[in-house]
Scaffold this motif. Structure first.
Motif, mmCIF file in Angstrom:
data_model
loop_
_atom_site.group_PDB
_atom_site.id
_atom_site.type_symbol
_atom_site.label_atom_id
_atom_site.label_comp_id
_atom_site.label_asym_id
_atom_site.label_seq_id
_atom_site.Cartn_x
_atom_site.Cartn_y
_atom_site.Cartn_z
ATOM 1 N N ASN A 2 100.727 26.196 71.940
ATOM 2 C CA ASN A 2 101.279 25.766 70.654
ATOM 3 C C ASN A 2 100.854 24.354 70.291
ATOM 4 O O ASN A 2 100.701 24.043 69.122
ATOM 5 N N ASP A 3 100.671 23.483 71.301
ATOM 6 C CA ASP A 3 100.179 22.131 71.031
ATOM 7 C C ASP A 3 98.774 22.189 70.445
ATOM 8 O O ASP A 3 98.448 21.437 69.532
ATOM 9 N N THR A 4 97.956 23.087 70.962
ATOM 10 C CA THR A 4 96.594 23.241 70.461
ATOM 11 C C THR A 4 96.612 23.748 69.024
ATOM 12 O O THR A 4 95.888 23.232 68.172
ATOM 13 N N HIS A 6 98.984 23.379 66.865
ATOM 14 C CA HIS A 6 99.493 22.287 66.029
ATOM 15 C C HIS A 6 98.396 21.258 65.754
ATOM 16 O O HIS A 6 98.222 20.816 64.618
ATOM 17 N N LEU A 7 97.651 20.898 66.787
ATOM 18 C CA LEU A 7 96.568 19.923 66.628
ATOM 19 C C LEU A 7 95.503 20.440 65.661
ATOM 20 O O LEU A 7 95.090 19.730 64.743
ATOM 21 N N ASP A 9 95.846 22.776 63.384
ATOM 22 C CA ASP A 9 96.439 22.849 62.042
ATOM 23 C C ASP A 9 96.377 21.492 61.351
ATOM 24 O O ASP A 9 96.030 21.398 60.174
ATOM 25 N N GLU A 10 96.716 20.444 62.086
ATOM 26 C CA GLU A 10 96.686 19.097 61.507
ATOM 27 C C GLU A 10 95.272 18.675 61.156
ATOM 28 O O GLU A 10 95.043 18.083 60.095
ATOM 29 N N GLN A 31 97.489 34.629 69.776
ATOM 30 C CA GLN A 31 98.932 34.435 69.898
ATOM 31 C C GLN A 31 99.716 35.544 69.199
ATOM 32 O O GLN A 31 100.938 35.531 69.182
#
Length: 81
Positions: A2-4, A6-7, A9-10, A31
């Motif tokens: 999920n961190d990946t 999120h990164l 996406d940003e 996912q």
């Protein structure tokens, strides 16, 4: 993972013309978020209409969700010009 997501996406949010959309869509699919992957690929193709691998991936995703008619239409419009 999920961190990946999120990164990525940003990064895509800050540079909507980036080709990072493609690996991001693949991550979403892995996912189990195929619809989100489809949205991302469609937007990415708007900025990169000649990105053949992304075009084919979109067709694959559409078939995966059972939208064969749209996939077929996309294939015909993009590859049978």
């Amino acid at each position: 993972m999920n961190d990946t997501l999120h990164l990525f996406d940003e990064l895509l949010e800050h540079d909507s013309g980036s080709k990072i959309f493609f690996p991001l869509a693949r991550l979403y699919r892995r996912q189990g978020h195929t619809q989100r992957a489809i949205e991302i690929v469609r937007k990415g193709i708007e900025n990169h209409p000649d990105y053949l691998e992304a075009q084919l991936y979109l067709i694959e995703l559409l078939c995966e969700v059972g939208d064969d008619a749209t996939a077929e239409g996309k294939a015909q419009s993009d590859f049978l010009k």
